[in-house]
Every structure is written in structure tokens, then in C-alpha cells.
Motif scaffolding. Structure first.
Motif, short mmCIF file in Angstrom:
data_model
loop_
_atom_site.label_atom_id
_atom_site.label_comp_id
_atom_site.label_asym_id
_atom_site.label_seq_id
_atom_site.Cartn_x
_atom_site.Cartn_y
_atom_site.Cartn_z
N ARG A 1 39.23 40.53 21.43
CA ARG A 1 40.33 39.72 21.93
C ARG A 1 39.84 38.82 23.05
O ARG A 1 38.73 38.95 23.53
CB ARG A 1 41.46 40.63 22.45
N GLU A 2 40.73 37.92 23.49
CA GLU A 2 40.38 37.06 24.61
C GLU A 2 39.98 37.90 25.81
O GLU A 2 40.56 38.94 26.06
CB GLU A 2 41.56 36.17 24.99
N PHE A 3 39.01 37.41 26.53
CA PHE A 3 38.50 38.13 27.68
C PHE A 3 38.72 37.29 28.93
O PHE A 3 38.45 36.09 28.92
CB PHE A 3 37.00 38.40 27.49
N SER A 4 39.22 37.91 29.99
CA SER A 4 39.40 37.19 31.25
C SER A 4 38.78 38.02 32.38
O SER A 4 38.70 39.23 32.30
CB SER A 4 40.87 36.92 31.54
N LEU A 5 38.34 37.30 33.39
CA LEU A 5 37.71 37.90 34.55
C LEU A 5 38.21 37.16 35.78
O LEU A 5 38.33 35.94 35.75
CB LEU A 5 36.19 37.75 34.45
N GLY A 6 38.55 37.89 36.83
CA GLY A 6 39.03 37.19 38.01
C GLY A 6 39.09 38.03 39.26
O GLY A 6 39.05 39.26 39.21
N LEU A 7 39.15 37.33 40.37
CA LEU A 7 39.34 37.91 41.70
C LEU A 7 40.42 37.10 42.39
O LEU A 7 40.47 35.88 42.25
CB LEU A 7 38.07 37.81 42.55
N GLN A 8 41.29 37.75 43.14
CA GLN A 8 42.29 37.03 43.92
C GLN A 8 42.53 37.78 45.21
O GLN A 8 42.34 38.98 45.28
CB GLN A 8 43.59 36.79 43.16
N GLY A 9 42.88 37.03 46.22
CA GLY A 9 43.18 37.64 47.50
C GLY A 9 44.03 36.70 48.34
O GLY A 9 43.92 35.49 48.22
N ASN A 10 44.91 37.28 49.14
CA ASN A 10 45.72 36.47 50.06
C ASN A 10 46.25 37.36 51.17
O ASN A 10 46.18 38.58 51.09
CB ASN A 10 46.85 35.74 49.32
N ALA A 11 46.78 36.72 52.20
CA ALA A 11 47.31 37.44 53.35
C ALA A 11 48.83 37.32 53.41
O ALA A 11 49.42 37.44 54.47
CB ALA A 11 46.68 36.90 54.64
N ARG A 12 49.47 37.13 52.28
CA ARG A 12 50.92 36.98 52.24
C ARG A 12 51.62 38.25 51.75
O ARG A 12 52.69 38.19 51.17
CB ARG A 12 51.29 35.79 51.35
N THR A 13 51.04 39.37 51.97
CA THR A 13 51.61 40.64 51.54
C THR A 13 52.84 40.98 52.37
O THR A 13 52.88 40.77 53.57
CB THR A 13 50.57 41.75 51.69
N GLU A 14 53.86 41.50 51.70
CA GLU A 14 55.11 41.90 52.32
C GLU A 14 55.33 43.40 52.10
O GLU A 14 54.78 43.97 51.15
CB GLU A 14 56.28 41.13 51.70
N PRO A 15 56.13 44.04 52.93
CA PRO A 15 56.43 45.47 52.70
C PRO A 15 56.98 45.74 51.29
O PRO A 15 56.70 46.79 50.72
CB PRO A 15 57.47 45.78 53.78
N ALA A 16 57.70 44.80 50.71
CA ALA A 16 58.22 44.99 49.36
C ALA A 16 57.08 45.13 48.34
O ALA A 16 57.25 45.81 47.32
CB ALA A 16 59.13 43.82 48.98
N ASP A 17 55.93 44.52 48.60
CA ASP A 17 54.77 44.65 47.70
C ASP A 17 54.24 46.08 47.69
O ASP A 17 53.71 46.55 46.70
CB ASP A 17 53.65 43.70 48.11
#
Length: 168
Positions: A25-41
Motif C-alpha cells: 500500500r501507499e507508504f508515508s513517513l513524517g515528523l511533526q512538532g509544535n508548541a501549541r499543545t493544550e490541556p485538552a490534547d
């Protein structure tokens, strides 16, 4: 810098594992990061009166990180706070708040640090206990859990909370 290298290593390991699995199947690779995290996350409330905590000017009090390769992945949401309340009061608050997700493990308890059988989705704490006077609690499964750690800091306390989701 070591954290970035660790994430890159994790992503490469996940990519290699996915590629070796022979999935066409299709293959994906990734990294993500941010500083917008909230308590709801994280899915937990913030202790009343607590304020975001930064260890230095360059530090962030919140972060979300993700890495994935094919069907494998990791998602982490983490927040750091400081409170004028005692560690005992903050810890008791989080035991109650985490209880809505199931049985809360107290990582000070040796039974919570017993490694579950291989292949089990049962959550456990790390091999070592929190230092005396510190608290660590976990709730969920081995692949999707929340963790809160609390320790004394000055006249009050410092606490971290995180949500970790793993896909394998």
C-alpha cells in the motif's frame, strides 16, 4: 539536539520496519512538532492556579511531537506547570482526574513496576520508582496512556502531564 536525533532515529527505525513488512500500500513517513499543545490534547485539567513552567528562556512549557512511517507511529503531547500548592495536593487532584480513564497506577508502588508479559497491552510504570517525595501516575494501556509526575519546587510544586499514543 539529542531529542531531535532520537526522533530521527525513531522515524528511520519505523520506516525500515514498515518497509520490511512487505506492505504494497501507499507508504508515508513524517515528523511533526509544535508548541501549541493544550490541556485538552492531554485530556486532563490544569490544577487551579497553576501556571505554565519553562526551565529557561529557550524552553517551551508545552510541546506536541509526532513521528510515523507507514502503519507505525508515535504521538506525544506534553505540558509543564508550576503551582503554589503542595505536591501532595496536586498529586491527589491528578489521581482523581485520571480516574475517569481507568485504574490509575501509582509508580511508587512496586507492583506497578512489574513488567507485563510480552504481547500484553497492560500498562506498567518504568523499572525505577520516582525519587522519595515525588509522584508519578499512569493510566491507560501500553499503547495509549496518560502520565503525570509531580515534585516539590521551592514553596510549591512542579508537575508535568503527557499523553502518549503508539501505533504498531
Amino acid at each position: 539536539m539529542h531529542k531531535r536525533l532520537g526522533l530521527i532515529g525513531l522515524a528511520l527505525t519505523l520506516a525500515t520496519s514498515a518497509a520490511l513488512a512487505g506492505d504494497d500500500r501507499e507508504f508515508s513517513l513524517g515528523l511533526q512538532g509544535n508548541a501549541r499543545t493544550e490541556p485538552a490534547d492531554v485530556g486532563l485539567p490544569v490544577y487551579a492556579g497553576a501556571v505554565p513552567y519553562r526551565e529557561s528562556e529557550d524552553d517551551k512549557s508545552a510541546v506536541s511531537l509526532g513521528a510515523w512511517a507507514g502503519g507505525f507511529g508515535l504521538q506525544l503531547h506534553a505540558l509543564k506547570y508550576r503551582s503554589a500548592a503542595s505536591p501532595e495536593r496536586v498529586a491527589a487532584f491528578y489521581v482523581k482526574a485520571m480516574g475517569r480513564y481507568g485504574e490509575v497506577l501509582d509508580c511508587r508502588d512496586p507492583a506497578a513496576r512489574v513488567k507485563p508479559p510480552k504481547g500484553s497491552d497492560k500498562l506498567s510504570c518504568e523499572a525505577s520508582a520516582p525519587k522519595p517525595g515525588e509522584y508519578e501516575y499512569r493510566v491507560g494501556t501500553a499503547r495509549s496512556f496518560r502520565v503525570v509526575s509531580v515534585r516539590a519546587e521551592g514553596e510549591g510544586s512542579r508537575f508535568d502531564m503527557a499523553r502518549v499514543d503508539l501505533r504498531f
